[in-house]
Scaffold this motif. Structure first.
Motif, PDB file in Angstrom:
ATOM      1  N   PHE A  86       9.104  -6.946 -16.520  1.00  0.00           N
ATOM      2  CA  PHE A  86       8.352  -8.203 -16.588  1.00  0.00           C
ATOM      3  C   PHE A  86       7.675  -8.503 -15.260  1.00  0.00           C
ATOM      4  O   PHE A  86       6.486  -8.807 -15.214  1.00  0.00           O
ATOM      5  CB  PHE A  86       9.296  -9.348 -16.978  1.00  0.00           C
ATOM      6  CG  PHE A  86       8.648 -10.700 -16.963  1.00  0.00           C
ATOM      7  CD1 PHE A  86       7.800 -11.080 -17.984  1.00  0.00           C
ATOM      8  CD2 PHE A  86       8.886 -11.583 -15.926  1.00  0.00           C
ATOM      9  CE1 PHE A  86       7.186 -12.324 -17.978  1.00  0.00           C
ATOM     10  CE2 PHE A  86       8.279 -12.825 -15.907  1.00  0.00           C
ATOM     11  CZ  PHE A  86       7.429 -13.199 -16.940  1.00  0.00           C
ATOM     12  N   VAL A  87       8.423  -8.383 -14.169  1.00  0.00           N
ATOM     13  CA  VAL A  87       7.865  -8.636 -12.842  1.00  0.00           C
ATOM     14  C   VAL A  87       6.756  -7.641 -12.540  1.00  0.00           C
ATOM     15  O   VAL A  87       5.689  -8.004 -12.054  1.00  0.00           O
ATOM     16  CB  VAL A  87       8.977  -8.578 -11.764  1.00  0.00           C
ATOM     17  CG1 VAL A  87       8.390  -8.566 -10.373  1.00  0.00           C
ATOM     18  CG2 VAL A  87       9.933  -9.739 -11.934  1.00  0.00           C
TER      19      VAL A  87
ATOM     20  N   ASN B 104      -6.308  -9.907 -12.325  1.00  0.00           N
ATOM     21  CA  ASN B 104      -6.966 -11.213 -12.239  1.00  0.00           C
ATOM     22  C   ASN B 104      -7.739 -11.352 -10.938  1.00  0.00           C
ATOM     23  O   ASN B 104      -8.851 -11.881 -10.928  1.00  0.00           O
ATOM     24  CB  ASN B 104      -5.946 -12.346 -12.359  1.00  0.00           C
ATOM     25  CG  ASN B 104      -5.419 -12.495 -13.771  1.00  0.00           C
ATOM     26  OD1 ASN B 104      -6.042 -12.043 -14.726  1.00  0.00           O
ATOM     27  ND2 ASN B 104      -4.271 -13.126 -13.902  1.00  0.00           N
ATOM     28  N   ILE B 105      -7.156 -10.865  -9.859  1.00  0.00           N
ATOM     29  CA  ILE B 105      -7.845 -10.926  -8.561  1.00  0.00           C
ATOM     30  C   ILE B 105      -9.106 -10.069  -8.609  1.00  0.00           C
ATOM     31  O   ILE B 105     -10.165 -10.485  -8.148  1.00  0.00           O
ATOM     32  CB  ILE B 105      -6.908 -10.479  -7.421  1.00  0.00           C
ATOM     33  CG1 ILE B 105      -5.818 -11.528  -7.212  1.00  0.00           C
ATOM     34  CG2 ILE B 105      -7.678 -10.221  -6.131  1.00  0.00           C
ATOM     35  CD1 ILE B 105      -4.678 -11.076  -6.322  1.00  0.00           C
ATOM     36  N   GLN B 106      -9.012  -8.885  -9.195  1.00  0.00           N
ATOM     37  CA  GLN B 106     -10.185  -8.018  -9.328  1.00  0.00           C
ATOM     38  C   GLN B 106     -11.245  -8.700 -10.185  1.00  0.00           C
ATOM     39  O   GLN B 106     -12.433  -8.656  -9.869  1.00  0.00           O
ATOM     40  CB  GLN B 106      -9.803  -6.682  -9.958  1.00  0.00           C
ATOM     41  CG  GLN B 106      -9.119  -5.727  -9.020  1.00  0.00           C
ATOM     42  CD  GLN B 106      -8.886  -4.390  -9.693  1.00  0.00           C
ATOM     43  OE1 GLN B 106      -8.385  -4.328 -10.807  1.00  0.00           O
ATOM     44  NE2 GLN B 106      -9.261  -3.326  -9.007  1.00  0.00           N
ATOM     45  N   PHE B 107     -10.823  -9.325 -11.273  1.00  0.00           N
ATOM     46  CA  PHE B 107     -11.758  -9.997 -12.176  1.00  0.00           C
ATOM     47  C   PHE B 107     -12.453 -11.157 -11.455  1.00  0.00           C
ATOM     48  O   PHE B 107     -13.674 -11.294 -11.525  1.00  0.00           O
ATOM     49  CB  PHE B 107     -11.014 -10.504 -13.416  1.00  0.00           C
ATOM     50  CG  PHE B 107     -11.899 -11.223 -14.390  1.00  0.00           C
ATOM     51  CD1 PHE B 107     -12.766 -10.520 -15.207  1.00  0.00           C
ATOM     52  CD2 PHE B 107     -11.862 -12.607 -14.494  1.00  0.00           C
ATOM     53  CE1 PHE B 107     -13.592 -11.176 -16.108  1.00  0.00           C
ATOM     54  CE2 PHE B 107     -12.683 -13.267 -15.385  1.00  0.00           C
ATOM     55  CZ  PHE B 107     -13.551 -12.558 -16.197  1.00  0.00           C
ATOM     56  N   GLU B 108     -11.669 -11.996 -10.765  1.00  0.00           N
ATOM     57  CA  GLU B 108     -12.255 -13.124 -10.034  1.00  0.00           C
ATOM     58  C   GLU B 108     -13.237 -12.637  -8.978  1.00  0.00           C
ATOM     59  O   GLU B 108     -14.301 -13.233  -8.794  1.00  0.00           O
ATOM     60  CB  GLU B 108     -11.149 -13.958  -9.378  1.00  0.00           C
ATOM     61  CG  GLU B 108     -10.355 -14.787 -10.363  1.00  0.00           C
ATOM     62  CD  GLU B 108      -9.185 -15.502  -9.709  1.00  0.00           C
ATOM     63  OE1 GLU B 108      -9.175 -15.647  -8.465  1.00  0.00           O
ATOM     64  OE2 GLU B 108      -8.284 -15.928 -10.450  1.00  0.00           O
TER      65      GLU B 108
ATOM     66  N   GLU C 242       0.892  -6.505 -11.967  1.00  0.00           N
ATOM     67  CA  GLU C 242      -0.314  -5.796 -12.411  1.00  0.00           C
ATOM     68  C   GLU C 242      -1.346  -6.781 -12.945  1.00  0.00           C
ATOM     69  O   GLU C 242      -2.532  -6.665 -12.655  1.00  0.00           O
ATOM     70  CB  GLU C 242       0.042  -4.766 -13.479  1.00  0.00           C
ATOM     71  CG  GLU C 242       0.811  -3.574 -12.934  1.00  0.00           C
ATOM     72  CD  GLU C 242       1.374  -2.669 -14.025  1.00  0.00           C
ATOM     73  OE1 GLU C 242       1.018  -2.850 -15.210  1.00  0.00           O
ATOM     74  OE2 GLU C 242       2.169  -1.780 -13.680  1.00  0.00           O
ATOM     75  N   ASP C 243      -0.891  -7.774 -13.717  1.00  0.00           N
ATOM     76  CA  ASP C 243      -1.801  -8.802 -14.237  1.00  0.00           C
ATOM     77  C   ASP C 243      -2.442  -9.578 -13.098  1.00  0.00           C
ATOM     78  O   ASP C 243      -3.644  -9.858 -13.129  1.00  0.00           O
ATOM     79  CB  ASP C 243      -1.061  -9.778 -15.163  1.00  0.00           C
ATOM     80  CG  ASP C 243      -0.642  -9.132 -16.478  1.00  0.00           C
ATOM     81  OD1 ASP C 243      -1.145  -8.028 -16.790  1.00  0.00           O
ATOM     82  OD2 ASP C 243       0.190  -9.737 -17.183  1.00  0.00           O
ATOM     83  N   ASP C 244      -1.635  -9.945 -12.093  1.00  0.00           N
ATOM     84  CA  ASP C 244      -2.170 -10.680 -10.945  1.00  0.00           C
ATOM     85  C   ASP C 244      -3.244  -9.863 -10.239  1.00  0.00           C
ATOM     86  O   ASP C 244      -4.293 -10.385  -9.871  1.00  0.00           O
ATOM     87  CB  ASP C 244      -1.063 -11.037  -9.944  1.00  0.00           C
ATOM     88  CG  ASP C 244      -0.151 -12.136 -10.460  1.00  0.00           C
ATOM     89  OD1 ASP C 244      -0.515 -12.791 -11.461  1.00  0.00           O
ATOM     90  OD2 ASP C 244       0.915 -12.336  -9.862  1.00  0.00           O
TER      91      ASP C 244
END
Length: 172
Positions: free
Chosen positions: A84-85, A95-99, A90-92
Motif C-alpha cells: 500500500f505504501v 501526480n507530481i509528474q502530471f502536475e 508511486e501514485d505521488d
C-alpha cells in the motif's frame, strides 16, 4: 516492549509520592510535605487528587504505548501495508509528474496565446482583468462602457484559443 516495572506508570503507581518523569532529569518525586509547602492553600485532598490524576494519566499513556507497540501483526498484513505504501509513493510520483506536465503545457499555451496575432490588446486586457484581477464580466463591461455579453464573448474566445494551445502542448 520495555519492562513494565521500569515504565513511567509503574514508577508513579508504586510510589506513595507523585512522580513526574522528565526527559532531562528522569524521575522526580513530589512528597506530601513539598506539595503542601509550595502553597499554603493546598490540602492533603488536593495532593490525593493530583496523585490519582497522575496515576490515571500514566496508565493511559502506558495502555496507548501497548496498543501501538503490540506485535501481533502477521507477515502477510505487513506485506499488504508495504504494498500500500509503495503504491501510494508511486501514485505521488505520478501526480507530481502530471502536475509538472500540466504547468509546462499551460506555460507554453499562454506564451502561444499572447503571441497570437488574433489575440487583440482588448482581448488581453479583458482576459487579464477577468482571470488575474478577478473582475466580473459586468464590472469589466461597466469600466469599458460596453455590453457584458461583448466582454463574455471576448473572454470565451480567448479561453477557447488557450484550451486549443494547451491540448496541443500537453504531453504526459
Amino acid at each position: 516492549m520495555k519492562d513494565f516495572n521500569k515504565s513511567d506508570y509503574s514508577i508513579n503507581k508504586n510510589s506513595k509520592n507523585i512522580v513526574y518523569i522528565s526527559q532531562a532529569t528522569g524521575a522526580n518525586e513530589i512528597t506530601l510535605d513539598k506539595f503542601l509547602a509550595s502553597d499554603p492553600n493546598l490540602t492533603k485532598e488536593d495532593y490525593d487528587y493530583w496523585k490519582t490524576w497522575s496515576d490515571e494519566k500514566y496508565q493511559e499513556e502506558e495502555l496507548e504505548a501497548r496498543r501501538v507497540t503490540r506485535n501481533n501483526t502477521s507477515i502477510e498484513a505487513m506485506m499488504e501495508i508495504r504494498s500500500f505504501v509503495s503504491n501510494n509513493l508511486e501514485d505521488d510520483y505520478e501526480n507530481i509528474q502530471f502536475e509538472s506536465a500540466v504547468k509546462e503545457a499551460l506555460s507554453v499555451a499562454l506564451t502561444k496565446l499572447y503571441s497570437d496575432k488574433r489575440f487583440s490588446e482588448k482581448m488581453k486586457t479583458r482576459f487579464e482583468q477577468y482571470y488575474y484581477k478577478s473582475l466580473s464580466t459586468c464590472e469589466i463591461a461597466r469600466r469599458e462602457g460596453v455590453n457584458s455579453k461583448t466582454v463574455s464573448e471576448s473572454i470565451n474566445s480567448a479561453v477557447k484559443k488557450l484550451s486549443k494551445y494547451f491540448y496541443e502542448s500537453f504531453k504526459v
